[in-house]
Design an enzyme around this catalytic site. Structure first.
Site, PDB file in Angstrom:
ATOM      1  N   GLU A 421       0.828  -1.209   0.000  1.00  0.00           N
ATOM      2  CA  GLU A 421       0.000   0.000   0.000  1.00  0.00           C
ATOM      3  C   GLU A 421       0.864   1.261   0.000  1.00  0.00           C
ATOM      4  O   GLU A 421       0.536   2.251  -0.667  1.00  0.00           O
ATOM      5  CB  GLU A 421      -0.930   0.000   1.219  1.00  0.00           C
ATOM      6  CG  GLU A 421      -1.938  -1.136   1.240  1.00  0.00           C
ATOM      7  CD  GLU A 421      -2.862  -1.116   0.034  1.00  0.00           C
ATOM      8  OE1 GLU A 421      -3.205  -0.006  -0.430  1.00  0.00           O
ATOM      9  OE2 GLU A 421      -3.235  -2.198  -0.454  1.00  0.00           O
ATOM     10  N   HIS A 424       2.030   2.217  -3.403  1.00  0.00           N
ATOM     11  CA  HIS A 424       1.110   3.074  -4.161  1.00  0.00           C
ATOM     12  C   HIS A 424       1.379   4.546  -3.855  1.00  0.00           C
ATOM     13  O   HIS A 424       1.354   5.396  -4.751  1.00  0.00           O
ATOM     14  CB  HIS A 424      -0.340   2.726  -3.803  1.00  0.00           C
ATOM     15  CG  HIS A 424      -0.817   1.426  -4.371  1.00  0.00           C
ATOM     16  ND1 HIS A 424      -0.697   1.101  -5.698  1.00  0.00           N
ATOM     17  CD2 HIS A 424      -1.432   0.361  -3.776  1.00  0.00           C
ATOM     18  CE1 HIS A 424      -1.216  -0.097  -5.911  1.00  0.00           C
ATOM     19  NE2 HIS A 424      -1.660  -0.575  -4.758  1.00  0.00           N
ATOM     20  N   GLU A 498      -0.689  -2.196  -9.507  1.00  0.00           N
ATOM     21  CA  GLU A 498      -0.622  -3.283  -8.524  1.00  0.00           C
ATOM     22  C   GLU A 498       0.685  -4.060  -8.667  1.00  0.00           C
ATOM     23  O   GLU A 498       1.327  -4.402  -7.666  1.00  0.00           O
ATOM     24  CB  GLU A 498      -1.822  -4.218  -8.693  1.00  0.00           C
ATOM     25  CG  GLU A 498      -3.158  -3.593  -8.342  1.00  0.00           C
ATOM     26  CD  GLU A 498      -3.204  -3.075  -6.921  1.00  0.00           C
ATOM     27  OE1 GLU A 498      -2.704  -3.777  -6.010  1.00  0.00           O
ATOM     28  OE2 GLU A 498      -3.723  -1.968  -6.712  1.00  0.00           O
ATOM     29  N   ASP A 502       3.554  -4.278  -5.805  1.00  0.00           N
ATOM     30  CA  ASP A 502       4.098  -5.569  -5.365  1.00  0.00           C
ATOM     31  C   ASP A 502       5.625  -5.566  -5.452  1.00  0.00           C
ATOM     32  O   ASP A 502       6.321  -6.040  -4.538  1.00  0.00           O
ATOM     33  CB  ASP A 502       3.539  -6.703  -6.230  1.00  0.00           C
ATOM     34  CG  ASP A 502       2.098  -7.046  -5.894  1.00  0.00           C
ATOM     35  OD1 ASP A 502       1.614  -6.604  -4.835  1.00  0.00           O
ATOM     36  OD2 ASP A 502       1.454  -7.752  -6.695  1.00  0.00           O
TER      37      ASP A 502
END
Length: 562
Positions: A421, A424, A498, A502
């Site tokens: 998170e 991001h 995403e 990761d």
């Protein structure tokens, strides 16, 4: 049999004969530990009545398309006579070949008269704009909306059926077979099949509703009814268009909610409960529904009023100001959602002191993340699904962890997920998605500006006035296919983000904990482990688990099946 045989001896003899005559019990349904799993696999593989109906409809739609193709090819010239209702579409469609045939002529003309000055370029743009405006005047709007609506529905249903076929499979991808048990895989597919059944039925009913609404001019009818009621009970006439639009929005929202309520109730209290997710009571469900409606009215009503006021006051340039309004509204919503709106539905408590809090704070400090508050939210109050997210702007950031995630994962796995998170945040993904959303919204308003004054769009539905609210609804029906394409692009961008997040968590040293944490989340949420590629590409904002694991561990390994 001897005449002296006692009842007990007779019973023993019958039991012995029955045992010898019975075939050996199949291990598939025997008493071995895997019997329940095998039985569930059989249920997943079996296709019931709904599947037969879906397959029949799918085949029927393909057959209809083929028949229509040959019918048009043979009887093209006679179609308007045979089916007068399709004459507007016929006339419009058969204008397209003429336009295509004239393209070389237009291209040659443009080449010869290619603008070399700004004045010439503006003149050419003006000519093209005039041509496009004339094209819009000839559109059979009602028929086009019906055709586009059904085309979109058929495409969506085709994808749903492809996905449903995947859910009937019982083979696991080898990339996850060592981590995902057969039972977990089958349970996820069973959950997916139940969701699929409800979705397909719901979409079919909604499509019938949409068709009836468009064909029978129910939107103009409701608009007129709201206007009559407003004049009767409030004394407001047609000049109060903004007031009528807001009331129309509220009434339409209530009707839409009531029509979808049976599906919502079935999803929550049957499907979700059956698979162990729903924790809501009827009372909590009603409370949430009323709160959601109140919030929708409180925010949606003024926003619609402001939008309509902007359209009325700014003329042909309204799309710029309308976009600015929506951008400001989105930013405001992001600011108030975690502090005002979400606490109306969930309880947020500071994450207790301990190993998890310490590790998250260490990670935030390591990345210079401006963490102000660290919360645990009672997600288990409503559902067994789990999540974690980062929210807030600038130097006032918050991290929220669901209590269900804390129950399901280890400290290291949760920190790895938080690392994802924070990836991001570090990579500015949230800002990029917000910017992409603004481009999408601007496109919508700009395109609406091309249709807002088209009298033919309103008269095709029997209206003798041109209220902006109704025009925007008609436009949304026309815009739906393009909106689907743009949403696909946004999903593609989201999936890339995403993978990037990761990789960021992996770079922090959390590769394996992230992988194991993702596996646990997918198992607990009964997510689809092996989705149809086309379905996932079109619908999913997150990559499938197998793809994420491959990227985390070895991006060159392709998924296989056992």
């Amino acid at each position: 049999m001897s005449d002296s045989e006692t009842p007990k001896q007779k019973s023993q003899r019958v039991a012995s004969v029955s045992e010898k005559a019975s075939p050996p019990r199949s291990p598939k349904f025997g008493d071995d530990p895997d019997s329940a799993i095998d039985a569930q696999a059989t249920l997943v593989m079996q296709k019931g009545l709904l599947d037969d109906i879906i397959d029949g409809i799918h085949l029927g739609l393909i057959t209809i398309v083929i028949i229509c193709f040959f019918f048009v090819a043979i009887f093209a010239g006679s179609l308007p006579t045979i089916f007068p209702a399709i004459k507007p579409i016929y006339d419009f469609v058969f204008e397209i070949p003429k336009l295509v045939m004239s393209l070389p002529e237009y291209a040659l003309l443009i080449k010869e008269e290619f603008p070399t000055t700004l004045e010439d370029a503006m003149f050419l743009a003006s000519g093209l704009s005039y041509w496009f405006a004339e094209l819009l005047h000839t559109l059979p709007y009602k028929e086009c909306i019906l055709a586009l609506s059904w085309a979109t529905y058929i495409w969506d249903t085709h994808l749903d059926i492809r996905q449903r076929d995947r859910l009937h499979e019982v083979r696991r991808p080898l990339a996850i077979s060592s981590f995902i048990s057969r039972q977990a895989y089958l349970e996820a597919n069973a959950y997916g099949l139940d969701q699929s059944s409800l979705t397909i039925i719901k979409k079919f009913v909604e499509q019938l509703e949409t068709t009836a609404i468009i064909y029978y001019d129910m939107i103009p009818t409701l608009w007129a009814a709201v206007g009559t009621a407003m004049e009767t009970y409030l004394g407001f006439g047609a000049e109060y268009e903004i007031t009528q639009s807001v009331l129309f929005f509220l009434v339409a929202t209530i009707i839409s909610s009531l029509l979808s309520m049976p599906f919502t109730l079935y999803s929550t209290f049957v499907v979700e409960k059956k698979h162990g997710f729903n924790k809501q009571t009827i009372g909590l469900f009603i409370s949430d529904t009323l709160k959601s409606f109140a919030l929708g009215a409180a925010f949606g009503g003024p926003l619609i009023a402001a939008f309509l006021w902007i359209v009325a006051k700014t003329g042909s340039q309204f799309y710029i100001y309308a976009w600015a309004l929506m951008a400001a509204a989105q930013v405001l919503f992001i600011l108030i959602y975690p502090t005002i709106i979400q606490p109306l539905f969930n309880k947020f408590d500071p994450l207790p002191e301990g190993e998890l809090r310490t590790e998250i704070e260490k990670l935030a400090s390591r990345l210079n993340f401006p963490l102000k508050k660290l919360y645990v939210v009672d997600g288990s109050k409503r559902s067994g699904h789990s999540n974690a997210y980062v929210t807030g702007f600038f130097n006032s950031k918050k991290i929220v962890v669901f209590d269900t995630l804390i129950e399901q994962c280890t400290t290291e796995e949760i920190v790895a997920i938080i690392g994802h998170e924070l990836g991001h945040w570090k990579k500015n993904h949230l800002f990029r998605m917000l910017l992409a959303a603004q481009v999408h919204i601007f496109t919508i308003f700009f395109a609406f500006g091309l249709f807002i004054g088209e009298e033919a769009m309103y008269t095709s539905f029997g209206m003798d006035t041109m209220p902006t609210m109704i025009g925007f609804i008609f436009f949304q029906y026309l815009y739906e296919p393009l909106a689907s394409i743009l949403q696909f692009v946004l999903n593609l961008l989201s999936r890339l983000h995403e993978f990037d997040a990761d990789a960021f968590s992996k770079k922090l040293g959390y590769g394996e904990p992230l992988a194991s944490g993702l596996i646990k989340i997918h198992v607990e949420n009964k997510s689809n482990f092996n989705p149809d590629p086309l379905y996932s590409a079109y619908h999913y904002s997150h990559p499938p688990l197998v793809e994420r694991l491959n990227a985390i561990r070895d991006p060159n390994v392709a998924p296989k099946t056992e």
